[in-house]
Design an enzyme around this catalytic site. Structure first.
Site, PDB file in Angstrom:
ATOM      1  N   LYS A  46     -22.713  73.179   8.173  1.00  0.00           N
ATOM      2  CA  LYS A  46     -22.280  73.185   6.775  1.00  0.00           C
ATOM      3  C   LYS A  46     -22.573  71.820   6.174  1.00  0.00           C
ATOM      4  CE  LYS A  46     -18.522  76.498   6.354  1.00  0.00           C
ATOM      5  NZ  LYS A  46     -17.138  76.623   5.862  1.00  0.00           N
ATOM      6  N   GLU A  74     -20.298  82.172   8.024  1.00  0.00           N
ATOM      7  CA  GLU A  74     -18.923  82.390   7.587  1.00  0.00           C
ATOM      8  C   GLU A  74     -18.731  83.721   6.882  1.00  0.00           C
ATOM      9  OE1 GLU A  74     -16.751  78.922   6.448  1.00  0.00           O
ATOM     10  OE2 GLU A  74     -15.419  80.076   5.170  1.00  0.00           O
ATOM     11  N   ARG A 107     -15.557  82.482  11.178  1.00  0.00           N
ATOM     12  CA  ARG A 107     -15.706  81.050  10.941  1.00  0.00           C
ATOM     13  C   ARG A 107     -14.689  80.518   9.949  1.00  0.00           C
ATOM     14  NH1 ARG A 107     -21.150  77.365  10.249  1.00  0.00           N
ATOM     15  NH2 ARG A 107     -20.020  75.436   9.866  1.00  0.00           N
ATOM     16  N   HIS A 135      -6.941  74.232   5.162  1.00  0.00           N
ATOM     17  CA  HIS A 135      -7.923  73.622   4.270  1.00  0.00           C
ATOM     18  C   HIS A 135      -7.820  74.091   2.827  1.00  0.00           C
ATOM     19  CE1 HIS A 135      -9.632  72.018   7.894  1.00  0.00           C
ATOM     20  NE2 HIS A 135     -10.672  71.501   7.263  1.00  0.00           N
ATOM     21  N   ARG A 180     -37.890  71.346   0.531  1.00  0.00           N
ATOM     22  CA  ARG A 180     -37.315  72.624   0.987  1.00  0.00           C
ATOM     23  C   ARG A 180     -36.973  72.628   2.487  1.00  0.00           C
ATOM     24  NH1 ARG A 180     -41.645  74.640  -2.132  1.00  0.00           N
ATOM     25  NH2 ARG A 180     -40.981  75.053  -4.277  1.00  0.00           N
ATOM     26  N   LYS A 229     -15.579  74.684  18.327  1.00  0.00           N
ATOM     27  CA  LYS A 229     -16.316  74.896  17.084  1.00  0.00           C
ATOM     28  C   LYS A 229     -17.642  75.604  17.349  1.00  0.00           C
ATOM     29  CE  LYS A 229     -17.653  73.313  12.641  1.00  0.00           C
ATOM     30  NZ  LYS A 229     -17.452  72.361  11.542  1.00  0.00           N
ATOM     31  N   HIS A 231      -9.505  63.381   4.147  1.00  0.00           N
ATOM     32  CA  HIS A 231      -9.626  64.815   4.377  1.00  0.00           C
ATOM     33  C   HIS A 231      -8.624  65.322   5.425  1.00  0.00           C
ATOM     34  CE1 HIS A 231     -11.504  68.741   4.847  1.00  0.00           C
ATOM     35  NE2 HIS A 231     -11.657  68.508   6.135  1.00  0.00           N
ATOM     36  N   GLU A 241      -8.007  67.725  12.740  1.00  0.00           N
ATOM     37  CA  GLU A 241      -8.920  68.842  13.057  1.00  0.00           C
ATOM     38  C   GLU A 241      -8.813  69.220  14.533  1.00  0.00           C
ATOM     39  OE1 GLU A 241     -10.428  70.251  10.534  1.00  0.00           O
ATOM     40  OE2 GLU A 241     -10.994  68.710   9.063  1.00  0.00           O
ATOM     41  N   ASN A 266     -10.893  76.911   8.797  1.00  0.00           N
ATOM     42  CA  ASN A 266     -10.324  76.306   7.594  1.00  0.00           C
ATOM     43  C   ASN A 266      -8.810  76.399   7.541  1.00  0.00           C
ATOM     44  OD1 ASN A 266     -12.678  75.353   6.234  1.00  0.00           O
ATOM     45  ND2 ASN A 266     -13.251  77.497   5.943  1.00  0.00           N
ATOM     46  N   HIS A 325      -7.720  71.210   0.510  1.00  0.00           N
ATOM     47  CA  HIS A 325      -8.711  70.927  -0.532  1.00  0.00           C
ATOM     48  C   HIS A 325      -8.043  70.761  -1.890  1.00  0.00           C
ATOM     49  CE1 HIS A 325     -12.455  72.673   1.732  1.00  0.00           C
ATOM     50  NE2 HIS A 325     -12.059  71.512   2.202  1.00  0.00           N
TER      51      HIS A 325
HETATM   52  N1  LIG Z   1     -19.409  69.997   7.140  1.00  0.00           N
HETATM   53  C1  LIG Z   1     -18.276  70.319   7.701  1.00  0.00           C
HETATM   54  O1  LIG Z   1     -18.195  71.319   8.399  1.00  0.00           O
HETATM   55  C2  LIG Z   1     -17.085  69.431   7.479  1.00  0.00           C
HETATM   56  C3  LIG Z   1     -15.959  69.558   8.296  1.00  0.00           C
HETATM   57  C4  LIG Z   1     -14.904  68.669   8.111  1.00  0.00           C
HETATM   58  C5  LIG Z   1     -14.993  67.682   7.142  1.00  0.00           C
HETATM   59  N2  LIG Z   1     -16.109  67.606   6.358  1.00  0.00           N
HETATM   60  C6  LIG Z   1     -16.230  66.588   5.339  1.00  0.00           C
HETATM   61  O2  LIG Z   1     -16.216  65.318   5.973  1.00  0.00           O
HETATM   62  C7  LIG Z   1     -15.716  64.354   5.063  1.00  0.00           C
HETATM   63  C8  LIG Z   1     -14.679  63.536   5.753  1.00  0.00           C
HETATM   64  O3  LIG Z   1     -15.274  62.894   6.854  1.00  0.00           O
HETATM   65  P1  LIG Z   1     -14.679  61.528   7.414  1.00  0.00           P
HETATM   66  O4  LIG Z   1     -13.261  61.719   7.646  1.00  0.00           O
HETATM   67  O5  LIG Z   1     -15.563  61.130   8.526  1.00  0.00           O
HETATM   68  O6  LIG Z   1     -14.814  60.546   6.156  1.00  0.00           O
HETATM   69  P2  LIG Z   1     -15.867  59.396   5.817  1.00  0.00           P
HETATM   70  O7  LIG Z   1     -17.253  59.838   6.059  1.00  0.00           O
HETATM   71  O8  LIG Z   1     -15.552  58.962   4.437  1.00  0.00           O
HETATM   72  O9  LIG Z   1     -15.517  58.239   6.845  1.00  0.00           O
HETATM   73  C9  LIG Z   1     -14.266  57.617   6.782  1.00  0.00           C
HETATM   74  C10 LIG Z   1     -14.381  56.083   6.644  1.00  0.00           C
HETATM   75  O10 LIG Z   1     -14.739  55.537   7.888  1.00  0.00           O
HETATM   76  C11 LIG Z   1     -15.862  54.678   7.760  1.00  0.00           C
HETATM   77  N3  LIG Z   1     -16.535  54.692   9.037  1.00  0.00           N
HETATM   78  C12 LIG Z   1     -17.343  55.652   9.530  1.00  0.00           C
HETATM   79  N4  LIG Z   1     -17.647  55.376  10.804  1.00  0.00           N
HETATM   80  C13 LIG Z   1     -17.016  54.221  11.116  1.00  0.00           C
HETATM   81  C14 LIG Z   1     -16.933  53.439  12.292  1.00  0.00           C
HETATM   82  N5  LIG Z   1     -17.528  53.851  13.425  1.00  0.00           N
HETATM   83  N6  LIG Z   1     -16.241  52.297  12.249  1.00  0.00           N
HETATM   84  C15 LIG Z   1     -15.600  51.928  11.119  1.00  0.00           C
HETATM   85  N7  LIG Z   1     -15.612  52.625   9.991  1.00  0.00           N
HETATM   86  C16 LIG Z   1     -16.314  53.779   9.993  1.00  0.00           C
HETATM   87  C17 LIG Z   1     -16.592  55.283   6.615  1.00  0.00           C
HETATM   88  O11 LIG Z   1     -17.497  54.367   6.038  1.00  0.00           O
HETATM   89  C18 LIG Z   1     -15.442  55.644   5.696  1.00  0.00           C
HETATM   90  O12 LIG Z   1     -15.007  54.511   4.996  1.00  0.00           O
HETATM   91  C19 LIG Z   1     -15.175  65.117   3.870  1.00  0.00           C
HETATM   92  O13 LIG Z   1     -16.085  64.994   2.812  1.00  0.00           O
HETATM   93  C20 LIG Z   1     -15.104  66.554   4.370  1.00  0.00           C
HETATM   94  O14 LIG Z   1     -15.291  67.490   3.331  1.00  0.00           O
HETATM   95  C21 LIG Z   1     -17.126  68.469   6.499  1.00  0.00           C
HETATM   96 ZN   LIG Z   2     -11.791  69.856   7.750  1.00  0.00          ZN
END
Ligand SMILES: NC(=O)c1ccc[n+]([C@@H]2O[C@H](COP(=O)([O-])OP(=O)(O)OC[C@H]3O[C@@H](n4cnc5c(N)ncnc54)[C@H](O)[C@@H]3O)[C@@H](O)[C@H]2O)c1
Ligand SMILES: [Zn+2]
Ligand SMILES: NC(=O)c1ccc[n+]([C@@H]2O[C@H](COP(=O)([O-])OP(=O)(O)OC[C@H]3O[C@@H](n4cnc5c(N)ncnc54)[C@H](O)[C@@H]3O)[C@@H](O)[C@H]2O)c1
Ligand SMILES: [Zn+2]
Lengths: 438, 438
Positions: free
Chosen positions: B217, B311, B315, B322, B195, B301, B339, B259, B319, B326
């Protein structure tokens, strides 16, 4: 699918923020006069028997032998958690009063989460209560398989599947209809669905009515341990219709009584004494005795939770007997023993260890055994539990911190306990050996 | 197992509450002078371009064309959330400063959650940073498969399995080492394990550094929609070592830039203008340009999140693009589009719809398209996306409330947006038709 989507996408903005009435009834709430606070923040946490009254949670004076007369008018116990406060309604026939439920529904869509045993008994009634004179609300339901062994991730996913297939949005309400298994799972689903939606508890076992539906602990089991995955998530209200207990099997009723006994032992000696005198009435399901035991249990739990929502100390005392009990549940396969049965045996083990440490008199240990025997609850673990099994399972207990296992033990006069890792571990070993064949 | 259990059960109480130093460095934080608050609580939520400064979150003055000189000294952006406040450390080489991480580790045991791509690059370094001169801390790690398609319940369970098999207790710390997928999953795992346990973010993609690691999030995908299961759960700190971007593929870098562009469009016109001038430097990974873009993004942010953690309105403006995005991610199979790529196309669609509604000038729409093209990001959805596909997927978006789809749209001068369900749905239909072949 496309048609539904079109209508969803059609609208111009009409924000419908339903006005929620907060009218409440309060009856039968005699305010006891108790001494002023004496809480110590240090470890071991020492819990004195007479707890201070706090905010709107009041302890009732205990009737001597005869509980108060039965009444269809509900009692309300308030759980005081700031902006997460909520009422617990307790009474016979409360499911016949649609207003109680409806005032706590947010949005127009409700998902009732229940199981194959409870659905045929109460789903229709609950759906009626949610929709009577309330044509704007639509109710979906998901009926899960029954049993502690289904309190797992796969079953939880069925709730998400149903919610998403039904296109529920953030303003929906999840309703848990069933025992503690349903309440814990539905609560966690509500906490995690779209990062949190409204949630109502309708507990239908004594266990759920006196314990699991109150306080916001939700979660599921992992193959290696109970309740290891979950959230603290408070409901909008808890609605306890004591009539639902009429269909409950005897063994399940007894299971709930194990938790009732717990409240007496950890913090409410007069309640324990009341139980010693009224156990026969409780087992016979005398309505006013049951209602009183539920109310008093909820008050005790609400007071503890209001003081320590996230279990940084005091709240752990609600786990008297549970560290041993969880080991029994895990070690004998979920479902073989009921939760309250395991807790009962665990409580005897905790009392035994407390006595070995010299922290309680022999007479208290004896009263613990006597009352649980009277309730037809087990007073020792099943033969399959070995010392090693206990130790290896207890090592992953949530109350382990930095490798140290803390336990809730009785200490002092009746109604007093401590939560501590500061004990002679020989006493633990001796207790385990005394209760296990190998 | 039995041996470990015995030692776990052996101890007498020694509560080890590590004293955590809160020393902080703050450099390069020019306080901009901005007008006073003008927030309207009603719907549609109107977000004015110049946001008030709030508490300890300060917006920096933007350098004209040249960003500030590179510096190994870290910048700290504070996320102000009362007792859940935390710092974001930003700088080159921060993983070489063990103290930064260690001051935020609670307990003696750490679980690093990472993936098969990032582990060979940075796991050893992070383990060193956690344990250097700190023999009391032991580090476990779980290496997940890489990809958005693994952001699911099965993969999440692997984190719980590892945590439970390693007998981690409540006083452990989970560390997310990777991009947004790892951050979102590890965060949700930390929220739900026992938890809730402590949690640190070490984002290694630009996407995670400017967006996903900040704000709490967390969550996973459901086969029917993105991020439908999760929690709001804040980390203890976010540590951004900009050196980690050196190994990031170009397409991933561009994804994060989507972003960055978003912050300019929804609330920070000067930042958008800075980006228009510096996009080439950003794509060339000029260190100080990157550091400035990250810092400014985190500040934006943090300001939004501090005002609306859960949100309820403001907040949601984060998006922008988005809802369309999405739908693209879901409709084209998770992982086919990144993304940020989906968000870029979605942002163009939102700008297009805003323009059709007469809410923004043609020139703004054109600048949106231009900057995203410059960043080599897509400016239209993939051919597989049909109008029906958009509609049916958008109908389960989290921003649907009581059946009404609310959108973030641009309105007014550059840097202003609204979050509203109050729009002519014909404009939405026209936009969908304009961007889809069928
Ligand atoms: N929580 C939130 O507020 C929020 C906001 C925006 C996006 N997201 C989420 O984030 C995700 C997308 O994140 P992302 O774009 O980082 O994708 P990801 O985590 O899949 O990373 C992209 C790729 O880069 C690789 N990688 C990571 N760091 C690296 C590095 N330093 N060198 C080489 N390769 C590296 C990863 O292994 C992956 O293959 C989605 O699931 C999205 O929904 C969440
Ligand atoms: Zn995003
Ligand atoms: N969240 C908490 O704070 C907390 C506290 C205590 C226990 N728990 C959890 O609660 C669970 C145990 O709860 P439980 O004892 O209610 O078990 P349960 O939910 O399995 O219910 C017991 C049985 O009674 C049936 N049942 C329920 N209502 C009935 C009715 N009115 N008539 C006939 N049959 C009915 C159920 O279908 C089930 O077969 C455990 O998983 C335990 O971990 C949680
Ligand atoms: Zn219990």
């Amino acid at each position: 699918m496309a048609a539904a989507a079109s209508s969803l996408l059609a609208g111009a903005g009409s924000s419908s923020c339903a006005a929620i009435s907060t009218r409440r009834t309060r009856v039968n709430r005699a305010v006891a006069s108790l001494p002023s606070p004496s809480r110590t923040p240090c470890t071991p946490l020492r819990v004195s028997p007479a707890r201070p009254l706090r905010n709107r949670v009041v302890a009732s004076a205990a009737p001597a032998v005869q509980p108060p007369a039965a009444s269809r008018v509900s009692t309300v116990v308030d759980v005081d958690l700031g902006d997460r406060s909520y009422p617990i309604y307790i009474g016979a026939g409360l499911l016949n009063e649609p207003d109680l439920l409806q005032r706590h529904v947010h949005g127009k869509r409700v998902l009732v989460v229940t199981n194959t045993t409870v659905a045929p008994l109460y789903l229709e009634k609950v759906t009626w209560a949610l929709t009577h004179d309330n044509p704007n609300v639509s109710v979906e339901s998901v009926i899960l398989p029954d049993g502690e062994k289904y309190k797992d991730m796969d079953t939880l996913m069925k709730v998400f599947d149903k919610a998403i297939q039904s296109r529920l949005d953030r303003r929906c309400t999840f309703v848990a209809l069933g025992g503690g298994v349903i309440g814990d799972m539905c609560g966690f689903a509500a906490a995690a669905f779209l990062r949190g939606v409204n949630f109502i508890q309708i507990p239908t076992t004594l266990m759920a009515q006196v314990d699991s539906s109150v306080g916001g602990k939700t979660g599921i089991n992992h193959p290696l341990g109970k309740n290891l995955i979950g959230a603290f998530y408070q409901p909008q209200c808890v609605l306890i219709d004591t009539d639902t207990l009429n269909t409950l099997p005897d063994r399940e009723l007894a299971s709930g009584i194990a938790e009732v006994v717990k409240y007496g032992l950890i913090r409410d000696a007069p309640f324990f004494e009341w139980q010693e005198k009224n156990m026969t009435l409780l087992l016979a399901r005398e309505p006013s005795a049951l209602a009183y035991a539920i109310k008093r249990s909820c008050e005790n739990k609400a007071e503890v939770v209001a003081q320590d929502e996230k279990e940084s100390g005091l709240r752990a005392t609600l786990n008297l007997g549970h560290t041993f009990g969880h080991a029994i549940e895990t070690g004998s396969g979920y479902g073989a023993w009921f939760h309250g049965e395991a807790v009962a045996a665990g409580t005897v083990m905790a009392a035994d260890m407390s006595h070995r440490l010299g922290w309680i008199d022999e007479s208290i240990k004896k009263r613990v055994i006597d009352i649980l025997e009277k309730a037809k609850l087990p007073i020792a673990p099943p033969g399959a539990m070995t010392v090693e099994k206990f130790k290896s399972i207890m090592a992953v207990d949530k109350k382990v911190a930095d490798g140290l296992l803390r336990l809730i033990l009785l200490k002092g006069p009746l109604g007093s306990c401590v939560f501590t890792g500061d004990y002679d571990s020989n006493a633990l070993d001796e207790t385990l050996r005394a209760f296990c064949d190998s």
